[in-house]
Design an enzyme around this catalytic site. Sequence first.
Site, PDB file in Angstrom:
ATOM      1  N   TRP A 105      47.052  33.993  41.111  1.00 26.01           N
ATOM      2  CA  TRP A 105      47.016  33.706  39.676  1.00 26.01           C
ATOM      3  C   TRP A 105      45.890  34.508  39.013  1.00 26.01           C
ATOM      4  O   TRP A 105      46.033  35.011  37.902  1.00 26.01           O
ATOM      5  CB  TRP A 105      46.782  32.204  39.439  1.00 26.01           C
ATOM      6  CG  TRP A 105      46.649  31.847  37.975  1.00 26.01           C
ATOM      7  CD1 TRP A 105      47.646  31.527  37.121  1.00 26.01           C
ATOM      8  CD2 TRP A 105      45.439  31.787  37.189  1.00 26.01           C
ATOM      9  NE1 TRP A 105      47.147  31.271  35.866  1.00 26.01           N
ATOM     10  CE2 TRP A 105      45.792  31.424  35.885  1.00 26.01           C
ATOM     11  CE3 TRP A 105      44.090  32.003  37.474  1.00 26.01           C
ATOM     12  CZ2 TRP A 105      44.857  31.267  34.860  1.00 26.01           C
ATOM     13  CZ3 TRP A 105      43.148  31.857  36.459  1.00 26.01           C
ATOM     14  CH2 TRP A 105      43.541  31.491  35.170  1.00 26.01           C
ATOM     15  N   HIS A 106      44.767  34.625  39.744  1.00 27.85           N
ATOM     16  CA  HIS A 106      43.624  35.324  39.163  1.00 27.85           C
ATOM     17  C   HIS A 106      43.877  36.816  38.992  1.00 27.85           C
ATOM     18  O   HIS A 106      43.350  37.433  38.062  1.00 27.85           O
ATOM     19  CB  HIS A 106      42.379  35.103  40.018  1.00 27.85           C
ATOM     20  CG  HIS A 106      41.739  33.771  39.787  1.00 27.85           C
ATOM     21  ND1 HIS A 106      42.136  32.639  40.441  1.00 27.85           N
ATOM     22  CD2 HIS A 106      40.748  33.380  38.955  1.00 27.85           C
ATOM     23  CE1 HIS A 106      41.414  31.608  40.034  1.00 27.85           C
ATOM     24  NE2 HIS A 106      40.571  32.023  39.121  1.00 27.85           N
ATOM     25  N   GLY A 107      44.627  37.389  39.886  1.00 23.03           N
ATOM     26  CA  GLY A 107      44.879  38.816  39.753  1.00 23.03           C
ATOM     27  C   GLY A 107      46.007  39.249  40.661  1.00 23.03           C
ATOM     28  O   GLY A 107      46.158  38.716  41.766  1.00 23.03           O
TER      29      GLY A 107
END
Lengths: 453, 322
Positions: A308-310
């Site tokens: 989700w973060h990257g």
Amino acid sequence: MSFITPAFLVFFILFLLSGSLIQKFFGDRAFRIYLLAADFVFYSYTDYRFSFLLLFMTVSVYLCGLKAEKKPFFYLGIAIPVVLLGFFKYCNFFLKTAGFSTLNIILPLGISFYSFEAISYLCDIRRNRIGAEKDLIMFASYLCFFPNIISGPIVRVGDLLEQFKENRKISLRNIETGIQIMAIGYFKKMVIADRIAVFVNDVYAAPKAFSRLTIAFALLSYSLQIYMDFSGYSDIAIGISKCLGYDLKKNFDLPYLSGSVTEFWRRWHISLSSWFRDYVYIPLGGNRRGKTRQYLNLLIVMGLSGIWHGADWTFLLWGLINGLLMCLERPLFSAIQGIPAVLRKIIVYILISATWVFFRADSFVQVKDIFTALFTAHQGIFQPYLWSFSGFLMSFLYLLLIAWKKNENRLYDGYYLLQDLHTAKGLTLFCIFVGLLICLAYTAGNPFVYFRF
Amino acid sequence: MKNKTSFCIRNIFIALITSFIVLNLFCMFYYNVPVHLDCEDGSTDYIWEKNKRYIQMNEGIGYGRTNNEGYMETDDYHGEKADVLIMGSSHLQGLSIPQERNMSSLLQDLLKENVYSLAMAGHNLKVCVSNLNEALEKYRPDVVVLETNNIAFTHREIKTVLNDEVPQTAAENEGIIGLLQRSPFLRLAYSQYQNFITEERESRTDKDYADESRINELLQLIRQICETHDCKTVILYHPTLSLNDDGSLQVNTDERTGIWSRLCKENGITYLDMSEKYIEEYEKNRILPYGFINTKIGNGHLNVEGHRMMAEELYRILKEEH
């Protein structure tokens, strides 16, 4: 629009002044429409095309929400944010992984955040926790709310929509509290995080050039930088909302005072952690289906959190490593409890700092370079970066201050030590704080770390 | 209601005054530099307030006192002849380092001769050359050192020097602006504001770089002025640098350095390029000449090591050639 640009300050002041007048002379409905217009101005400032995407997601999720008790509409509603997020954020990742050439796709700001808000809205309707919102303006005000649209916190519909319906006002009392929280956020971001970023960026750009001690110091510094950066953003968002009369929940609960990695994740980016808990971990069975399944669920959740973060393998690995640490912790719980609390906190800080390398690095090659340079003897530049020391010192002093003041009724949720601006003493202290912020801020500009997500 | 309003106004007034005093006290130890004044003799575009203590911790940690002429020079000037005169920019001014460790002080210790520095912020090579005649007339040095970190001048820039049309930096120390500058907090706040509103630095779009003949004209002008005052000249060029991924040092030496070196030689000017010294110091000791413990590494102004490197190189070359 970024909170740390002159354009935003002008936008916010003008909005606050005009908004309060509209509220007073034209009523709450007019203010709601005005706020929505401001949301879109704020969001489309960087690229107007993004606002069409936001509008499409808002309307489609709203319509699906009205019929969410029927499965096809519910799944369609979930599919829209998931597909959009998947396309904009992960398309190139999958193409690259499969060996194809990538597309020229710009990641719309905040899509990860408002997609998750949309999903939680539909899930909550489906679970009968809330009813579908009938008023499009009201729903759009929730999903497009400008203080948290770009980098969170991820607000649940039940938390914010109810406040909208209470027709809260822009008042002097709220502004007094709000601007103090904003000032704390700006201080964290511009004085501590941005200053430390200068050093961390240098070390990550050429790790082989630096001594082992400097690299270790940069890793410890990055932990502080990312906390100050992201919690600073959350504070600004919370402060802006407060000025408008709305209360957003705290997003961080002094995470680096955690005695375990599991505790750290309960106290870090709370709105995201609790989102994954409620909409992924518990539906997967949580800890109700035996140990093996629980560990698997933890790894799935942390892996998803990472990605989700990257959209990169480094983020996935970062999430999985954190998941693995949490799994390892569980059987060792009693042994860990035997370690003195201070030592436990230090160990957790070092462990978390080591995992951030995967988060911060641009590639596995950089991860390898960092760890190789850290663990092999070589001659390198020694840089005892002063702002990192200052950041640690300021954080420590602030902790002491809030511990000292905890019995006074001045600690707002989120450890903001607020002053009573009606007194000369409170106003003076606030003015000094703002003055110090002006003097010490890093003004050459560093974007928020979480803008990428 | 009236009482409440007056109470509120009183509180605001007290808060503003008290915080202003406190913040100025803080800035006196964090960022307190003198005000610019006009330079009457024309040796530089402006001078600092005379005999003023200064401290600066925004970039590096610098402190010292301006001398009786308003330069950041350890020694006062009483009309004596300078053996070596330094002219240059903020790099050699040394606002970011302790005064006794700046290049002119170190060089003076090495040479045991009178070294006097007129280095001032904003005084690039063009400005220095436009002030050269006045400076040499006043200080009568045996050697003048002209420092520059840029040798990529355009035709137009050199033309302004040759036609004596280099714009002067105004001191702006009068009226309300002058008064506001007395407050270290306001000065710092203004400087921070300027940085904040400047989102992107202007990139140089004018690519009409001067050719050899134009550069030669500039050097001939320098030679002519120096010969009139029976003074030898050193041009001290120090390039910027960056670190490569593999940990090696990238010295961004301008490609024109060879041309400058040759033309300087033809004009009887000593040309000193710091590139090799920088590489040598980095490879031996992992030391960089720019950057501080509170700023970007290898970037910004010269640090104490940079000043030392320059002093050593200048000492070597002055001993060898002069």
